[in-house]
Motif scaffolding. Sequence first.
Motif, PDB file in Angstrom:
ATOM      1  N   THR A 218      25.061 -12.022   7.022  1.00 19.99           N
ATOM      2  CA  THR A 218      25.542 -12.132   8.721  1.00 19.99           C
ATOM      3  C   THR A 218      26.078 -13.341   9.438  1.00 19.99           C
ATOM      4  O   THR A 218      26.449 -13.633   9.853  1.00 19.99           O
ATOM      5  N   GLU A 219      25.948 -14.220   8.151  1.00 24.22           N
ATOM      6  CA  GLU A 219      25.680 -15.855   7.983  1.00 24.22           C
ATOM      7  C   GLU A 219      27.211 -16.353   7.916  1.00 24.22           C
ATOM      8  O   GLU A 219      27.631 -16.500   6.631  1.00 24.22           O
ATOM      9  N   VAL A 220      28.513 -16.919   8.110  1.00 25.36           N
ATOM     10  CA  VAL A 220      29.834 -17.281   7.689  1.00 25.36           C
ATOM     11  C   VAL A 220      29.499 -19.269   7.035  1.00 25.36           C
ATOM     12  O   VAL A 220      29.349 -19.297   8.635  1.00 25.36           O
ATOM     13  N   VAL A 221      29.453 -18.873   6.411  1.00 28.85           N
ATOM     14  CA  VAL A 221      28.842 -20.537   5.658  1.00 28.85           C
ATOM     15  C   VAL A 221      30.233 -21.371   5.762  1.00 28.85           C
ATOM     16  O   VAL A 221      30.567 -22.370   6.315  1.00 28.85           O
TER      17      VAL A 221
ATOM     18  N   GLU B 211      45.160 -17.991   5.500  1.00 31.01           N
ATOM     19  CA  GLU B 211      46.169 -18.067   5.379  1.00 31.01           C
ATOM     20  C   GLU B 211      46.207 -20.028   5.143  1.00 31.01           C
ATOM     21  O   GLU B 211      46.771 -20.221   5.914  1.00 31.01           O
ATOM     22  N   GLY B 212      45.776 -20.281   4.319  1.00 33.45           N
ATOM     23  CA  GLY B 212      45.173 -21.391   3.702  1.00 33.45           C
ATOM     24  C   GLY B 212      44.479 -22.974   4.818  1.00 33.45           C
ATOM     25  O   GLY B 212      43.988 -24.153   4.558  1.00 33.45           O
ATOM     26  N   ASN B 213      44.301 -21.860   6.341  1.00 28.13           N
ATOM     27  CA  ASN B 213      43.566 -23.127   7.545  1.00 28.13           C
ATOM     28  C   ASN B 213      42.265 -22.510   7.519  1.00 28.13           C
ATOM     29  O   ASN B 213      42.056 -21.582   7.099  1.00 28.13           O
ATOM     30  N   MET B 214      41.257 -23.748   7.247  1.00 28.06           N
ATOM     31  CA  MET B 214      40.029 -22.773   7.942  1.00 28.06           C
ATOM     32  C   MET B 214      39.843 -22.623   9.091  1.00 28.06           C
ATOM     33  O   MET B 214      40.854 -23.738  10.071  1.00 28.06           O
ATOM     34  N   ILE B 215      38.597 -21.468   9.178  1.00 30.04           N
ATOM     35  CA  ILE B 215      38.787 -20.777  10.473  1.00 30.04           C
ATOM     36  C   ILE B 215      37.185 -20.535  11.104  1.00 30.04           C
ATOM     37  O   ILE B 215      37.753 -20.582  12.269  1.00 30.04           O
ATOM     38  N   SER B 216      36.626 -20.824  10.111  1.00 28.95           N
ATOM     39  CA  SER B 216      34.753 -20.673  11.087  1.00 28.95           C
ATOM     40  C   SER B 216      34.518 -21.996   9.494  1.00 28.95           C
ATOM     41  O   SER B 216      34.768 -22.215   8.317  1.00 28.95           O
ATOM     42  N   LYS B 217      33.139 -22.275  10.492  1.00 30.29           N
ATOM     43  CA  LYS B 217      32.221 -23.180   9.713  1.00 30.29           C
ATOM     44  C   LYS B 217      30.896 -23.013  10.663  1.00 30.29           C
ATOM     45  O   LYS B 217      31.336 -23.759  11.176  1.00 30.29           O
ATOM     46  N   HIS B 218      30.002 -23.028   9.502  1.00 29.94           N
ATOM     47  CA  HIS B 218      28.718 -23.365  10.473  1.00 29.94           C
ATOM     48  C   HIS B 218      28.058 -24.868  10.887  1.00 29.94           C
ATOM     49  O   HIS B 218      28.593 -24.969   9.809  1.00 29.94           O
ATOM     50  N   GLU B 219      27.853 -24.779  11.659  1.00 30.40           N
ATOM     51  CA  GLU B 219      27.051 -26.155  11.953  1.00 30.40           C
ATOM     52  C   GLU B 219      26.354 -26.540  10.801  1.00 30.40           C
ATOM     53  O   GLU B 219      26.249 -27.911  10.774  1.00 30.40           O
ATOM     54  N   ARG B 220      25.401 -25.717  10.647  1.00 30.13           N
ATOM     55  CA  ARG B 220      24.505 -26.781   9.395  1.00 30.13           C
ATOM     56  C   ARG B 220      24.972 -26.625   8.333  1.00 30.13           C
ATOM     57  O   ARG B 220      24.627 -27.861   7.632  1.00 30.13           O
ATOM     58  N   TYR B 221      26.316 -26.209   8.116  1.00 29.55           N
ATOM     59  CA  TYR B 221      26.645 -26.777   6.197  1.00 29.55           C
ATOM     60  C   TYR B 221      27.763 -28.053   7.093  1.00 29.55           C
ATOM     61  O   TYR B 221      28.832 -28.319   6.014  1.00 29.55           O
TER      62      TYR B 221
ATOM     63  N   TYR C 127      30.454 -30.678   6.839  1.00 27.91           N
ATOM     64  CA  TYR C 127      30.036 -32.045   6.139  1.00 27.91           C
ATOM     65  C   TYR C 127      29.055 -31.819   5.068  1.00 27.91           C
ATOM     66  O   TYR C 127      28.887 -33.182   4.367  1.00 27.91           O
ATOM     67  N   ARG C 128      28.951 -30.910   4.409  1.00 26.09           N
ATOM     68  CA  ARG C 128      28.265 -30.657   3.380  1.00 26.09           C
ATOM     69  C   ARG C 128      28.497 -29.316   2.802  1.00 26.09           C
ATOM     70  O   ARG C 128      28.287 -29.190   1.501  1.00 26.09           O
ATOM     71  N   THR C 129      30.313 -28.656   2.778  1.00 25.76           N
ATOM     72  CA  THR C 129      30.412 -27.762   2.083  1.00 25.76           C
ATOM     73  C   THR C 129      31.865 -28.153   2.364  1.00 25.76           C
ATOM     74  O   THR C 129      32.666 -28.900   3.006  1.00 25.76           O
ATOM     75  N   GLU C 130      32.095 -27.961   0.931  1.00 26.51           N
ATOM     76  CA  GLU C 130      33.687 -28.168   0.673  1.00 26.51           C
ATOM     77  C   GLU C 130      34.407 -26.671  -0.587  1.00 26.51           C
ATOM     78  O   GLU C 130      33.064 -26.482  -0.974  1.00 26.51           O
TER      79      GLU C 130
ATOM     80  N   ASN D 138      40.457 -21.925  -7.445  1.00 23.10           N
ATOM     81  CA  ASN D 138      39.202 -20.930  -8.125  1.00 23.10           C
ATOM     82  C   ASN D 138      38.031 -20.846  -6.888  1.00 23.10           C
ATOM     83  O   ASN D 138      37.408 -20.195  -6.621  1.00 23.10           O
ATOM     84  N   LEU D 139      38.398 -21.607  -5.725  1.00 23.68           N
ATOM     85  CA  LEU D 139      37.063 -20.456  -4.289  1.00 23.68           C
ATOM     86  C   LEU D 139      35.721 -21.270  -4.697  1.00 23.68           C
ATOM     87  O   LEU D 139      35.180 -20.487  -4.138  1.00 23.68           O
ATOM     88  N   THR D 140      35.826 -22.443  -5.471  1.00 24.97           N
ATOM     89  CA  THR D 140      34.234 -22.753  -5.852  1.00 24.97           C
ATOM     90  C   THR D 140      33.557 -23.152  -4.163  1.00 24.97           C
ATOM     91  O   THR D 140      34.613 -23.904  -3.765  1.00 24.97           O
ATOM     92  N   LEU D 141      32.489 -22.911  -3.813  1.00 21.53           N
ATOM     93  CA  LEU D 141      31.691 -23.455  -2.571  1.00 21.53           C
ATOM     94  C   LEU D 141      31.362 -24.790  -3.218  1.00 21.53           C
ATOM     95  O   LEU D 141      30.220 -24.666  -4.073  1.00 21.53           O
ATOM     96  N   TRP D 142      31.218 -25.951  -3.165  1.00 20.83           N
ATOM     97  CA  TRP D 142      30.385 -26.849  -3.512  1.00 20.83           C
ATOM     98  C   TRP D 142      29.685 -27.681  -2.179  1.00 20.83           C
ATOM     99  O   TRP D 142      29.832 -26.987  -1.121  1.00 20.83           O
TER     100      TRP D 142
END
Length: 277
Positions: free
Chosen positions: A41-44, A49-59, A61-64, A69-73
Amino acid sequence: AREKKVVKSKVGETVSLPCCHEIPSSESLHKYRVYWQKNITEVVLAYSEGNMISKHERYRYRTEMDPWNLTLWISPMEILDNGSYQCVVQRNSVVVCDESVILFVTADFSKPNIMAEVLADSCESTEMEIVCSSHGGFPKPKISGALDNMSVEWNASWVSESSLSPYNVTGKLVLNVTKDVNITCSVEYNGFAKSTSLLLKKTNDCVVPPVPPPYNVITASIIIVITFILAITLAARYLPRHVCSHCCKREDLVEEGVKEGTKPPISSKGTPDTSSV
């Protein structure tokens, strides 16, 4: 069902969560939609189309996300990051892959602290309450112990504000110590462990007083002593008289001998020899 991947990390570290799809070198991220979500339920974060459309507030500055290979850091890790993550990849509105990876986050506990309090003391044993405590770790730990390499069971209690908060753990134990022994307390969590040992010393080594002899032994001893004293008393009275009587007899004999030696010799009247001519 395919077995879920498991990733382990510690608080403060950097972790990489693998995705189930890798974009071919002949294509690019622009042709895909990628969703990284936690607990469904929680979208990180999400790309379209190559652009970021959503990012959770808690993540923030902490995620890339790696564009190939679509790995989440995620960095730095927090206890709240613990949970199940899902990578969903779409191409032309068709789901290419949808797989989950479980992230176990660990926070180190402090080195256990052992304290011993004497409850009662005697010549035979010392009764002690042993308290072992550790704090600030995650997840909920297991506390175990050993007394000179023999396992002991702690009466354990845990304190935490929530299921995703650091834990404090305390174990208590009451022992009767009859000799100096080593006690070890171990806090185990998510494959890790912290241990501490303490030497418990028997505090009172008093000498046990001798058991008094039974009544019949005392009575017999008194009779023997009284008999011995009477024997000495009788001997003291008898021996001087016996010795004196012998002394007196010996002196009388000596005196008689002296008197006989001092008597004058008896003269004999001799008749003159007559010679006939």
